[in-house]
Design an enzyme around this catalytic site. Sequence first.
Site, PDB file in Angstrom:
ATOM      1  CB  SER A   1      -8.742   1.458   5.645  1.00 57.18           C
ATOM      2  OG  SER A   1      -9.443   2.680   5.629  1.00 57.18           O
TER       3      SER A   1
ATOM      4  CB  SER B   1      -8.028   4.025   2.631  1.00 56.33           C
ATOM      5  OG  SER B   1      -7.231   3.340   3.591  1.00 56.33           O
TER       6      SER B   1
ATOM      7  CE  LYS C   1      -3.920   2.067   2.516  1.00 54.93           C
ATOM      8  NZ  LYS C   1      -4.858   1.910   3.655  1.00 54.93           N
TER       9      LYS C   1
END
Length: 494
Positions: A184, A160, A80
């Site tokens: 998330s 997210s 990420k």
Amino acid sequence: MTDITDLGVAAIRDGVAAGTFSAVEVAEAFNANVAAAQDALNAFIVATPDHAIAAAKTIDAKRAAGEALGPMGGVPIGMKDLFTTNGVQTTAASHILEGFVPQYESTVSQKLWDAGAGLLGKLNLDQFAMGSSNESSHFGSVVSPWRRPGSNAPLTAGGSSGGSSAAIAARLVPAATGTDTGGSIRQPAAYTGTTGIKPTYGRCSRWGVVAYASSLDQAGAMARDVTDCAILLESMAGFDPKDATSLNLPVPDWTAALSGDLKGKKVGIPKEYRVEGMPAEIEAIWEQGIAWLKDAGAEVVEVSLPHTQYALATYYIIAPAEASSNLARYDGVRYGLRDLPDGAGLQDMYAATRADGFGAEVKRRILIGTYVLSAGFYDAYYTKAQKVRALISQDFTKAFEQVDVLLTPTAPSAAFALGESNEDPIAMYLNDVFTVPASLAGLPAMSVPAGLDAQGLPLGLQIIGRPLDEQGVLNAGLAIEGRAAFAAKPEKWW
């Protein structure tokens, strides 16, 4: 032979160790998938095929020399783009950090490289991890590989960590890192038919992770199944003296202790999570999950978490307040974007840089956070929210006096189409209604795919555990996984 990219972490690691295929073959196969899907799915901000190949060559050389390969040996993963990576652009999906190339490595990513993993690239996300649909990224929305039957409407992969969940579901990576501030990791996993775990706050170091809300942010593992999540999390977790919130505790061997036998365990069903207007399909999959855990030997008990109704409001005071403070560092002076209009002074430069560098959702949360921290409203909002947070945490403590884990839905619906919730921020925030309470209490929690809705889209179930009881969460997840036998994957259109 099964396509290498259909294999998960354990199968790849064991296959490389056994010589069934080489680490370079694995890296090349996933690199090809990443390149082929990028235009359609936009899961990556930066692809790093050379890094993946270099790490693979190192592993193959170690195997040839008879050396240990590590718990992630030969497994390429997605990172990420909130984790700083030495020599590779790290942006938090923002314009203000576009072009920023760190000269250091986050603790979590370094642990993974030390365990033998390789980097396929930096995954897209909501800007500064603020969002539930991956639509706030400066680099464009991530598109889920899943589609509704007979429709080409692009769906959200969640947020997210939408790039992570989309990449796993589309077989671009076998596993990925995520971060979870209010859901998330868990919500994107539920939306894409993948598995994700947020460990206890402090299990994984936050050093080198771009901060959103420091008392909530926690790195975690996302993969195809529970076992792969356990393997990945073991490599990520551990004490880090560079992070004051890091727990100085040994990392358990979660993988070795995995068991789907829940005899003697009690599972709590929070009555407050039966929210008004809950879709019948969510209710049905929850009831199915209860039946599965009973079948695994668990006793099911209804519990009460009376302050649940205040969790979302509490979160959307505390998280923006911390974001307002954390994001003050992006000022155009030290690194990242600098917008300097002709004849501008220092204040003008600050204003122009931040106006240009932050997206609309980030600005919204900074404004909310600055407001609740202001002199006239600090006690009315921020202090009160912290008191309610303590009450929410106490609710969980009391519930865990009766039960070992809690079972809830992960999200209030299946994935929605991109653009459907953009006009109403509150509607978007409601996607976190089931995940936020565990985050406020710092508890371990994971989402496991449990089935499909009437439109053929994945639905997930959430398991919440006691502090530091990742094992209990993983075991309950394994029990559901074995009974759900979720094998659906998106039909390839990209």
